[in-house]
Design an enzyme around this catalytic site. Sequence first.
Site, mmCIF file in Angstrom:
data_model
loop_
_atom_site.group_PDB
_atom_site.id
_atom_site.type_symbol
_atom_site.label_atom_id
_atom_site.label_comp_id
_atom_site.label_asym_id
_atom_site.label_seq_id
_atom_site.Cartn_x
_atom_site.Cartn_y
_atom_site.Cartn_z
ATOM 1 N N HIS A 294 -15.640 -1.007 9.055
ATOM 2 C CA HIS A 294 -15.001 -0.397 7.885
ATOM 3 C C HIS A 294 -14.763 1.090 8.011
ATOM 4 O O HIS A 294 -14.229 1.704 7.100
ATOM 5 C CB HIS A 294 -15.846 -0.634 6.633
ATOM 6 C CG HIS A 294 -15.733 -2.018 6.099
ATOM 7 N ND1 HIS A 294 -14.780 -2.381 5.184
ATOM 8 C CD2 HIS A 294 -16.427 -3.134 6.380
ATOM 9 C CE1 HIS A 294 -14.900 -3.672 4.900
ATOM 10 N NE2 HIS A 294 -15.891 -4.150 5.618
ATOM 11 N N LYS A 476 -11.387 6.983 -6.748
ATOM 12 C CA LYS A 476 -12.025 6.459 -5.539
ATOM 13 C C LYS A 476 -13.308 7.252 -5.339
ATOM 14 O O LYS A 476 -13.513 8.262 -6.005
ATOM 15 C CB LYS A 476 -11.103 6.625 -4.329
ATOM 16 C CG LYS A 476 -10.514 8.040 -4.239
ATOM 17 C CD LYS A 476 -9.500 8.195 -3.129
ATOM 18 C CE LYS A 476 -8.173 7.499 -3.353
ATOM 19 N NZ LYS A 476 -7.939 6.356 -2.510
ATOM 20 N N ARG A 477 -14.181 6.816 -4.443
ATOM 21 C CA ARG A 477 -15.384 7.586 -4.156
ATOM 22 C C ARG A 477 -15.002 9.035 -3.843
ATOM 23 O O ARG A 477 -13.919 9.296 -3.329
ATOM 24 C CB ARG A 477 -16.110 7.012 -2.934
ATOM 25 C CG ARG A 477 -16.904 5.756 -3.180
ATOM 26 C CD ARG A 477 -17.613 5.290 -1.910
ATOM 27 N NE ARG A 477 -16.691 5.020 -0.824
ATOM 28 C CZ ARG A 477 -16.663 5.651 0.348
ATOM 29 N NH1 ARG A 477 -17.568 6.586 0.621
ATOM 30 N NH2 ARG A 477 -15.779 5.361 1.260
ATOM 31 N N LYS A 482 -11.141 11.950 1.755
ATOM 32 C CA LYS A 482 -10.178 11.443 0.777
ATOM 33 C C LYS A 482 -9.397 12.586 0.117
ATOM 34 O O LYS A 482 -8.400 12.375 -0.533
ATOM 35 C CB LYS A 482 -10.900 10.595 -0.273
ATOM 36 C CG LYS A 482 -11.444 9.268 0.290
ATOM 37 C CD LYS A 482 -12.209 8.496 -0.765
ATOM 38 C CE LYS A 482 -12.784 7.188 -0.259
ATOM 39 N NZ LYS A 482 -11.810 6.068 -0.251
ATOM 40 N N THR A 584 -8.103 0.010 -0.728
ATOM 41 C CA THR A 584 -7.655 -1.146 -1.514
ATOM 42 C C THR A 584 -7.173 -0.674 -2.885
ATOM 43 O O THR A 584 -6.391 -1.365 -3.528
ATOM 44 C CB THR A 584 -8.775 -2.184 -1.702
ATOM 45 O OG1 THR A 584 -9.949 -1.524 -2.174
ATOM 46 C CG2 THR A 584 -9.063 -2.912 -0.407
ATOM 47 N N LYS A 588 -3.999 -1.992 -5.496
ATOM 48 C CA LYS A 588 -4.075 -2.314 -6.928
ATOM 49 C C LYS A 588 -2.967 -1.588 -7.683
ATOM 50 O O LYS A 588 -2.308 -2.160 -8.551
ATOM 51 C CB LYS A 588 -5.435 -1.896 -7.490
ATOM 52 C CG LYS A 588 -6.628 -2.575 -6.851
ATOM 53 C CD LYS A 588 -7.937 -1.869 -7.262
ATOM 54 C CE LYS A 588 -9.081 -2.281 -6.357
ATOM 55 N NZ LYS A 588 -10.243 -1.350 -6.461
HETATM 56 C C1 LIG Z 1 -10.831 -0.582 -5.601
HETATM 57 C C2 LIG Z 1 -12.001 0.239 -5.916
HETATM 58 C C3 LIG Z 1 -12.463 1.176 -4.988
HETATM 59 C C4 LIG Z 1 -11.778 1.438 -3.669
HETATM 60 O O1 LIG Z 1 -10.816 2.437 -3.850
HETATM 61 P P1 LIG Z 1 -10.133 3.172 -2.601
HETATM 62 O O2 LIG Z 1 -9.062 3.982 -3.237
HETATM 63 O O3 LIG Z 1 -9.585 2.112 -1.733
HETATM 64 O O4 LIG Z 1 -11.169 3.981 -1.956
HETATM 65 C C5 LIG Z 1 -13.564 1.941 -5.323
HETATM 66 N N1 LIG Z 1 -14.188 1.791 -6.505
HETATM 67 C C6 LIG Z 1 -13.757 0.917 -7.422
HETATM 68 C C7 LIG Z 1 -14.479 0.809 -8.718
HETATM 69 C C8 LIG Z 1 -12.661 0.099 -7.168
HETATM 70 O O5 LIG Z 1 -12.250 -0.794 -8.074
#
Ligand SMILES: *Cc1c(COP(=O)(O)O)cnc(C)c1O
Length: 743
Positions: A294, A476-477, A482, A584, A588
Site C-alpha cells: 500500500h 483524507k488523513r 498529501k 480511494t 468517491k
Molecule cells: C475514503 C476514505 C479515506 C481515504 O481517502 P484518500 O483520499 O484516498 O486518502 C480516508 N478516510 C475516510 C474516512 C474515507 O472514507
Amino acid sequence: MNTKLLQDLKDYDAAGKDIKTQYTEISELCMKYITPERREGRRAYYLSIEYLMGRMFHNNLLELGVLEEAEKILSEKGVKISDFEEVEDAALGNGGLGRLAACFLDSAAGCAYPLDGYGIRYKYGLFKQKFENGEQAESADDWLTWGDPWSVRRENEKRVVHFADMDVTAVPYDMPIVGKSVNTLRLFYAEGSEQAQKICEYLYPADDTEEGKLLRIRQEYFLSAAAIGELAERYVRKYGRSFNRFSEYHSLQLNDTHAVMSVAEFIRLLTKDYGVSFARALDIAKHTFNYTNHTILPEALECWDYALMEKILPEIAAVFKKIQSYAVREWKRKNCTKEEIAAMSVLQGRRLSMANAAVYVGEKVNGVAAIHSELVKRNLFPVAYKYYPDKFQNVTNGITQRRWLMLCNRELSALLDKKLTPAWREDMARLETLDTTDTAEFIAVKAEKKKQLAEYILRHDGVKLLDGAIVYAQVKRLHEYKRQLMTAFAILRIYYDLKEGKLKDFHPSVFLFGAKAASGYFRAKGIIKYLNEIARLVNGDEQTNKLLQVVFVQNYNVSYAEKIVAGTDVSLQVSTAGFEASGTGNMKFMLNGAVTCGTMDGANIEIIEHAGKENNYIFGASVEEIERLKDTYDPNEILSQNADVKRVCDTLTDGTFSDGGKGYFKELHDSLTVGAHWHKPDHYFIFRDLPEYVDALIKVNRDYGDKAAFAQKQLENTAHAAFFSSDRSIAEYAEKIWNIVKK
Ligand SMILES: *Cc1c(COP(=O)(O)O)cnc(C)c1O
C-alpha cells in the site's frame, strides 16, 4: 425473506421506547434475517489490521433491499431512521487502507464471492478529534456506546493465543457482511489478564518505545495466530492432518504487512503440531498467501527488531530466520549476487523485514493502482521483480457504489434510475450511456446535496457555509505527502489576490478540509493549526469573506465522508506524484459528480484516462519529473525568484499567524527551506507545483461560470466511474489472485 422482515417491522412496537432501544431492537429484527453462508469449496480470506466500516444500520437495510420500505413503515410509527445517524461509526481503522478492506468485503458479498475477513475488535476506534483553539484535541472513541447489535459473539469458538510470557484468549465477534451472499467479518477480542486485554484496546498504539513496539507485535501476532489457528483446525477436521490440499481450499490476502506473522505462524503450526516438514510447510504457504503493498514510503515499511520479537515469540522469530536460510539457498541456486540477496533478505541485520517476507512467500504481490504497481516493481522490489516477475500484479483499488452512491446520494441515484432505468445498480457499465449534456436535474441534485452538507456542517461544527459557493474539498488523513500545506498556500495566494483586487469575477468558494493527524505526528498537527489560523483570518475578513471561506471540519470519518463526497464540486487530490499509492477518496468524489483538481498520481491517472483530461484539472510534476528533480531540486531558488510563493511561505514565520508558541510554524518553515536530518528541504516539492496549482484552482473557478458546461464535466466523471467500483477490483482479485468463483 424481505417481505417477512417488512412484516416484522410493521408489527414492531416502538411506543414509549427511547431511541437507543429502538435502534437495538430494529437492528436485532433485521439480524434474524441474515444468515452467514458456509459454502463448501475454495474461499478467500482477507487479513487486515484495520476495517473502517462506518455505520452498519442504513447500509445493511440497503443491502437487504428494504431501506426505503423500512423507512416508510418505521416513520409511520414515529421512528426516524435518520436519527440513527447519531450511532458512532465503527472506526476500527485509520484511513484508506481500512476503508478499502471494508469496500472489498462489501463488494465480495455484493457479487457473491466467497471472501471472509479477519481482524481485531478494538475496544476504542481511531481517536475522536476536536479542535481547541485551532489545535487537534484527541479523546477515546468509545464506539460501543449504542451497543453493537450487528455483531454476534461466538463464545464457543474462542481460542488461546500463546506468547512466551502470557496466554491471551481470542474471542470471535462475527459481523455479517450482507449482499447477494452473506459473508463474515470475524473480529477477535482479547481477553485474559490486564496486559492481555491491552492487545485490543487501541488501533496502532504509539510505537516509539520498546513497550509500544512489543504491543504492536502482540497485536499482529494475536490476529495472525487466531485466524491461522482457526483455519487450520477447521481444515484438519474436514480433510485430515496432511495439509496437502490446504492451498486448494484457501487463499489468504495480506492487506499490507501487518499480518505477515500469519505466514510464520502457519509454518510453525504445521511443523510443530501436525508433523509437516519445514520445506513442505513453506511450500504450502507459498501457494496460500498473497500480499498487497500500500505504500512505497520507506518509513512505512514495517521492520521488527529480531531480539524484540524473540523475547515474546521465540518460535515465530526462529521461523522467520529459517525462512531466510531457505530463501538464501534458493537465491544462490538462481545465482543472485550478494547485493541482490541482501536486498531481498527477510533478515536485514538484526531486523526482520515484513515486506520482504511477504514478497518472498507471497504467491502474488500486488500494488493498488497502475502507476503504483509499476513503482513497486521498479523502485521498491526491483530484485525480486527480476527473479520472480510473475508474482507481480496490479489491481487498481475501487469503492463500493452501494455505500458511496446509492446510500450517500439517494437523490443522484434516483436521477440515474430515471435516466437509465435502475439497471445501472446491477450493471455499472450502463453509466457510460448517460446523456451528460442533460444537466438541469443534476445541477438541482448537486445543489440539494450541498444544502444537506451545509446543514450537517452547521450541526456538527457550528459553521455556516457560504450560500451558492463552489465547494472544493480535501478530506483524507493529514500527511505531508498529501500536501494539505500546499492547499493552504494556494488559498492564501487567492486570498491576497482577492484582497488586492487582482482576481476579478471570482465565484464564491468554500475550501473544505477534514483530516486527523496521527497522535505523534508534530508536523501534521502544525498543518491543522495553520489551516485553522488561515480559516480564522480569511473568514473574518469583511473584505473577502463573501467570496472565500475556509472550513476544517472536526472528526472526519466515514459518515462525514458520505456527506462531503455528495456535496462537493471539486475534489482536491494533490499528492506529490509517486507518493499516493492509489487513493480511494478520489473515486468517491468522481462517482458523485465532482471534477478532480489534482496531480498525475495514484489512481488519478486512471481517473483521467476514463473521464478525460478535458473534464478535470491536472497540474504539477509527473512521476518522471519528480524522479529527475530529486537530486537537483532547490526550493530556495524558487523562493528567491517567485515573490508570490515566498510571500505565502513567509506567513509561517513573519508574524501573520501565531501557533501559540508551540513552534509548529517555524518547524514547518524549516522543513521547506532547511530540511531536517532525515530529508532535504521541501522534499514533497510543494514550491514546484504551487504556482500551477493556484492557476488550476482559478481555472476551475472561471469554468464554473458556465454552469451547464461545468455540470457536464461533472457528469462525465460520474458516467465513467464504473471502472472504480470495488466490484471490478474484487472480480480482478478473484480471477488473477484468489482463483475463486461467484455463487
Ligand atoms: C475514503 C476514505 C479515506 C481515504 O481517502 P484518500 O483520499 O484516498 O486518502 C480516508 N478516510 C475516510 C474516512 C474515507 O472514507
